[in-house]
Write a protein that holds these residues in place. Sequence first.
Motif, PDB file in Angstrom:
ATOM      1  N   ILE A 156      12.327 -11.592 -22.033  1.00 20.72           N
ATOM      2  CA  ILE A 156      11.267 -11.506 -21.033  1.00 20.72           C
ATOM      3  C   ILE A 156      11.149 -10.075 -20.516  1.00 20.72           C
ATOM      4  N   LEU A 157      12.272  -9.405 -20.365  1.00 17.86           N
ATOM      5  CA  LEU A 157      12.247  -8.025 -19.877  1.00 17.86           C
ATOM      6  C   LEU A 157      11.515  -7.110 -20.858  1.00 17.86           C
ATOM      7  N   GLU A 158      11.753  -7.293 -22.144  1.00 19.12           N
ATOM      8  CA  GLU A 158      11.078  -6.477 -23.151  1.00 19.12           C
ATOM      9  C   GLU A 158       9.563  -6.730 -23.141  1.00 19.12           C
ATOM     10  N   ILE A 159       9.165  -7.967 -22.970  1.00 16.33           N
ATOM     11  CA  ILE A 159       7.736  -8.297 -22.890  1.00 16.33           C
ATOM     12  C   ILE A 159       7.117  -7.627 -21.673  1.00 16.33           C
ATOM     13  N   LEU A 160       7.780  -7.740 -20.532  1.00 12.92           N
ATOM     14  CA  LEU A 160       7.245  -7.156 -19.300  1.00 12.92           C
ATOM     15  C   LEU A 160       7.205  -5.629 -19.377  1.00 12.92           C
ATOM     16  N   GLU A 161       8.215  -5.023 -19.980  1.00 11.58           N
ATOM     17  CA  GLU A 161       8.203  -3.567 -20.164  1.00 11.58           C
ATOM     18  C   GLU A 161       7.017  -3.146 -21.035  1.00 11.58           C
ATOM     19  N   TYR A 162       6.752  -3.913 -22.080  1.00 14.28           N
ATOM     20  CA  TYR A 162       5.607  -3.617 -22.948  1.00 14.28           C
ATOM     21  C   TYR A 162       4.295  -3.729 -22.163  1.00 14.28           C
ATOM     22  N   CYS A 163       4.168  -4.785 -21.369  1.00 12.32           N
ATOM     23  CA  CYS A 163       2.951  -4.977 -20.574  1.00 12.32           C
ATOM     24  C   CYS A 163       2.749  -3.815 -19.603  1.00 12.32           C
ATOM     25  N   CYS A 164       3.816  -3.352 -18.972  1.00 15.03           N
ATOM     26  CA  CYS A 164       3.716  -2.211 -18.043  1.00 15.03           C
ATOM     27  C   CYS A 164       3.349  -0.938 -18.793  1.00 15.03           C
ATOM     28  N   LYS A 165       4.041  -0.668 -19.867  1.00 15.99           N
ATOM     29  CA  LYS A 165       3.805   0.564 -20.641  1.00 15.99           C
ATOM     30  C   LYS A 165       2.364   0.638 -21.148  1.00 15.99           C
ATOM     31  N   ASN A 166       1.791  -0.524 -21.482  1.00 15.29           N
ATOM     32  CA  ASN A 166       0.455  -0.567 -22.073  1.00 15.29           C
ATOM     33  C   ASN A 166      -0.626  -0.987 -21.082  1.00 15.29           C
ATOM     34  N   GLY A 167      -0.263  -1.118 -19.802  1.00 14.97           N
ATOM     35  CA  GLY A 167      -1.238  -1.414 -18.763  1.00 14.97           C
ATOM     36  C   GLY A 167      -1.946  -2.741 -18.931  1.00 14.97           C
ATOM     37  N   LEU A 168      -1.236  -3.739 -19.450  1.00 13.56           N
ATOM     38  CA  LEU A 168      -1.862  -5.045 -19.654  1.00 13.56           C
ATOM     39  C   LEU A 168      -1.999  -5.791 -18.326  1.00 13.56           C
ATOM     40  N   VAL A 169      -3.078  -6.536 -18.209  1.00  9.66           N
ATOM     41  CA  VAL A 169      -3.272  -7.442 -17.082  1.00  9.66           C
ATOM     42  C   VAL A 169      -2.588  -8.749 -17.442  1.00  9.66           C
ATOM     43  N   ILE A 170      -1.759  -9.259 -16.541  1.00  5.68           N
ATOM     44  CA  ILE A 170      -1.030 -10.507 -16.778  1.00  5.68           C
ATOM     45  C   ILE A 170      -1.216 -11.440 -15.590  1.00  5.68           C
ATOM     46  N   THR A 171      -0.925 -12.706 -15.815  1.00  8.64           N
ATOM     47  CA  THR A 171      -0.928 -13.710 -14.753  1.00  8.64           C
ATOM     48  C   THR A 171       0.472 -14.298 -14.688  1.00  8.64           C
ATOM     49  N   VAL A 172       1.050 -14.326 -13.479  1.00  3.82           N
ATOM     50  CA  VAL A 172       2.434 -14.769 -13.294  1.00  3.82           C
ATOM     51  C   VAL A 172       2.458 -15.977 -12.355  1.00  3.82           C
ATOM     52  N   TYR A 173       3.152 -17.015 -12.779  1.00  2.32           N
ATOM     53  CA  TYR A 173       3.360 -18.216 -11.970  1.00  2.32           C
ATOM     54  C   TYR A 173       4.837 -18.265 -11.604  1.00  2.32           C
ATOM     55  N   GLN A 174       5.120 -18.428 -10.297  1.00  2.00           N
ATOM     56  CA  GLN A 174       6.498 -18.430  -9.826  1.00  2.00           C
ATOM     57  C   GLN A 174       6.926 -19.821  -9.388  1.00  2.00           C
ATOM     58  N   ALA A 175       8.228 -20.034  -9.354  1.00  5.61           N
ATOM     59  CA  ALA A 175       8.792 -21.329  -9.015  1.00  5.61           C
ATOM     60  C   ALA A 175       8.415 -21.786  -7.608  1.00  5.61           C
ATOM     61  N   GLU A 176       8.443 -20.874  -6.649  1.00  7.50           N
ATOM     62  CA  GLU A 176       8.258 -21.294  -5.259  1.00  7.50           C
ATOM     63  C   GLU A 176       6.813 -21.223  -4.782  1.00  7.50           C
ATOM     64  N   ASP A 177       5.896 -20.796  -5.640  1.00  5.57           N
ATOM     65  CA  ASP A 177       4.517 -20.612  -5.210  1.00  5.57           C
ATOM     66  C   ASP A 177       3.586 -21.651  -5.813  1.00  5.57           C
ATOM     67  N   ASP A 178       2.562 -22.028  -5.032  1.00  2.32           N
ATOM     68  CA  ASP A 178       1.540 -22.936  -5.526  1.00  2.32           C
ATOM     69  C   ASP A 178       0.382 -22.179  -6.154  1.00  2.32           C
ATOM     70  N   TYR A 179       0.429 -20.864  -6.132  1.00  2.00           N
ATOM     71  CA  TYR A 179      -0.645 -20.060  -6.689  1.00  2.00           C
ATOM     72  C   TYR A 179      -0.054 -19.041  -7.653  1.00  2.00           C
ATOM     73  N   TYR A 180      -0.921 -18.315  -8.289  1.00  2.00           N
ATOM     74  CA  TYR A 180      -0.472 -17.337  -9.270  1.00  2.00           C
ATOM     75  C   TYR A 180      -0.780 -15.932  -8.788  1.00  2.00           C
ATOM     76  N   GLU A 181      -0.141 -14.972  -9.406  1.00  2.00           N
ATOM     77  CA  GLU A 181      -0.392 -13.558  -9.148  1.00  2.00           C
ATOM     78  C   GLU A 181      -1.000 -12.993 -10.423  1.00  2.00           C
ATOM     79  N   LYS A 182      -2.095 -12.250 -10.265  1.00  2.00           N
ATOM     80  CA  LYS A 182      -2.760 -11.665 -11.424  1.00  2.00           C
ATOM     81  C   LYS A 182      -3.044 -10.205 -11.141  1.00  2.00           C
ATOM     82  N   GLY A 183      -2.845  -9.382 -12.150  1.00  2.62           N
ATOM     83  CA  GLY A 183      -3.146  -7.972 -12.013  1.00  2.62           C
ATOM     84  C   GLY A 183      -2.532  -7.168 -13.141  1.00  2.62           C
ATOM     85  N   LYS A 184      -2.825  -5.889 -13.128  1.00  5.96           N
ATOM     86  CA  LYS A 184      -2.267  -4.977 -14.112  1.00  5.96           C
ATOM     87  C   LYS A 184      -0.768  -4.839 -13.873  1.00  5.96           C
TER      88      LYS A 184
END
Length: 187
Positions: A103-131
Amino acid sequence: MIKTKNINKNTLLEVYSKSDGTEDFLLGYLVDEFEDYYIFQAIDTDGCLDSYVLYNKQDIKEITTDNDYTKAFQYYVNYQKQNNSFDNLKLQNIYDVVPKTSILEILEYCCKNGLVITVYQAEDDYYEKGKALSVDDEILMIDQESYNIDFGIEDKSKNTPIKIKNIMSIDIISKENFLYGQYLHQN
């Protein structure tokens, strides 16, 4: 934990999440597996490629297949592929170059390449989206603030750190995120 050893990569699946709390499910194919995660190729309601989604194995409640629903959608997928309309945005080409060993390698790639991602967390009922902005061994930062401004979302929250251990799923590459990323590049 769900056993996936006998699941063929060409088998269309319904994937139910524990943390979702609804009867909603992801429809797609299991394409990769590593550590505590699966990656699914998600299909939209027209039988086209929608996204590549990383799922925490512990968050999967149930996986079903070979029912009337999956049979109908397998036809949709086959039809879209025959008509060269399954992946109009070429998301698979982007996915193919993403490292898939942690997961760390995927996230590092997304940061390095400025990808927009959507993240769902265990304690949240909503998601976080952004570059994807930055990541270390424990924390991910995404530009949720700019996303909210760009879409006129009233939430004035600042970018908050996301604990990697709390991530239940990530839309690594999706049609919506890809298009928003293209919008950001043109500005």
